[in-house]
Write a protein that holds these residues in place. Sequence first.
Motif, mmCIF file in Angstrom:
data_model
loop_
_atom_site.group_PDB
_atom_site.id
_atom_site.type_symbol
_atom_site.label_atom_id
_atom_site.label_comp_id
_atom_site.label_asym_id
_atom_site.label_seq_id
_atom_site.Cartn_x
_atom_site.Cartn_y
_atom_site.Cartn_z
ATOM 1 N N ALA A 1 -4.102 6.334 3.620
ATOM 2 C CA ALA A 1 -4.898 7.484 4.072
ATOM 3 C C ALA A 1 -6.359 7.316 3.653
ATOM 4 C CB ALA A 1 -4.323 8.786 3.512
ATOM 5 N N ALA A 2 -6.581 6.858 2.435
ATOM 6 C CA ALA A 2 -7.954 6.633 1.965
ATOM 7 C C ALA A 2 -8.627 5.533 2.780
ATOM 8 C CB ALA A 2 -7.952 6.280 0.481
ATOM 9 N N LEU A 3 -7.889 4.494 3.106
ATOM 10 C CA LEU A 3 -8.432 3.401 3.909
ATOM 11 C C LEU A 3 -8.867 3.908 5.284
ATOM 12 C CD1 LEU A 3 -9.036 0.388 4.205
ATOM 13 C CD2 LEU A 3 -6.649 0.045 4.836
ATOM 14 N N ILE A 4 -8.072 4.779 5.864
ATOM 15 C CA ILE A 4 -8.399 5.355 7.177
ATOM 16 C C ILE A 4 -9.570 6.327 7.065
ATOM 17 C CG2 ILE A 4 -7.545 6.911 8.981
ATOM 18 C CD1 ILE A 4 -4.755 5.571 8.533
ATOM 19 N N GLU A 5 -9.504 7.241 6.123
ATOM 20 C CA GLU A 5 -10.499 8.312 6.036
ATOM 21 C C GLU A 5 -11.832 7.864 5.445
ATOM 22 O OE1 GLU A 5 -8.153 11.190 3.870
ATOM 23 O OE2 GLU A 5 -7.692 12.259 5.733
ATOM 24 N N GLN A 6 -11.808 7.000 4.431
ATOM 25 C CA GLN A 6 -13.038 6.612 3.740
ATOM 26 C C GLN A 6 -13.689 5.365 4.319
ATOM 27 O OE1 GLN A 6 -11.931 6.231 -0.389
ATOM 28 N NE2 GLN A 6 -11.006 8.260 -0.421
ATOM 29 N N MET B 1 0.846 -1.196 0.000
ATOM 30 C CA MET B 1 0.000 0.000 0.000
ATOM 31 C C MET B 1 0.876 1.239 0.000
ATOM 32 S SD MET B 1 -3.141 -0.826 2.551
ATOM 33 C CE MET B 1 -4.203 0.377 1.782
ATOM 34 N N THR B 2 0.393 2.254 -0.676
ATOM 35 C CA THR B 2 1.060 3.545 -0.654
ATOM 36 C C THR B 2 0.524 4.361 0.525
ATOM 37 O OG1 THR B 2 -0.599 4.649 -1.999
ATOM 38 C CG2 THR B 2 1.228 3.540 -3.185
ATOM 39 N N GLU B 3 1.184 5.446 0.804
ATOM 40 C CA GLU B 3 0.713 6.349 1.852
ATOM 41 C C GLU B 3 -0.682 6.883 1.507
ATOM 42 O OE1 GLU B 3 2.198 10.513 3.866
ATOM 43 O OE2 GLU B 3 3.729 9.065 3.220
ATOM 44 N N GLN B 4 -0.912 7.194 0.232
ATOM 45 C CA GLN B 4 -2.205 7.708 -0.199
ATOM 46 C C GLN B 4 -3.313 6.653 -0.054
ATOM 47 O OE1 GLN B 4 0.645 7.899 -2.021
ATOM 48 N NE2 GLN B 4 1.086 10.072 -1.765
ATOM 49 N N GLN B 5 -3.008 5.407 -0.388
ATOM 50 C CA GLN B 5 -3.993 4.335 -0.237
ATOM 51 C C GLN B 5 -4.324 4.102 1.233
ATOM 52 O OE1 GLN B 5 -1.659 1.481 -2.428
ATOM 53 N NE2 GLN B 5 -3.063 1.520 -4.183
#
Length: 181
Positions: free
Chosen positions: A44-49, A38-42
């Motif tokens: 972050a999306a997993l946490i936020e969304q 996973m990337t940092e962006q992925q």
Amino acid sequence: MIITQATIQDIPAVLALLKANHADNVTDKTNGFVTTNMTEQQMAALIEQENGVTVAKDGGKVVAFALAASWEFWSEWPFFAYMIEELPKFSFEGQQLTTENSYQYGPVCVDQDYRNSGIFEKVFFASLASMRDRYPIMATFINQINPRSYAAHTRKAGMAEVGRFDYNNNHYYLMACSTNF
């Protein structure tokens, strides 16, 4: 020890633990491994969304985590897209698995210094509880060359093997359990 949902601030520690336990970086695979990158962006999306990262912290240090999300979230990864296609071929407790009644759990990682301490179970069941209101069934896969993960999920978490499938010359167990424990 604190078990909680991850925040954006936890991303570097979660990614470091993921990297340390990734199959590409583990020489002794009998001790367990993960295969999802996973990337940092992925993350972050997993946490936020999805609110899909459960962590265990000891003195502020992330020592374990479990990931969980809708099949839609995971669909950008080719492996999970394949699983989505295969999902309807399997059932759990008489229910055909679908993207509406199940979600994808994993990977889960526990820092080597914290293994066999009961932290796996705590993170697993906290992750399961975090998705209970959205889905009645949790599903995941375990590579057949990862007996440590299979043992942990069947003996400690009570997951059931609902089938097997192959992808990219690897052999997997499809596992499931109820979110109503």
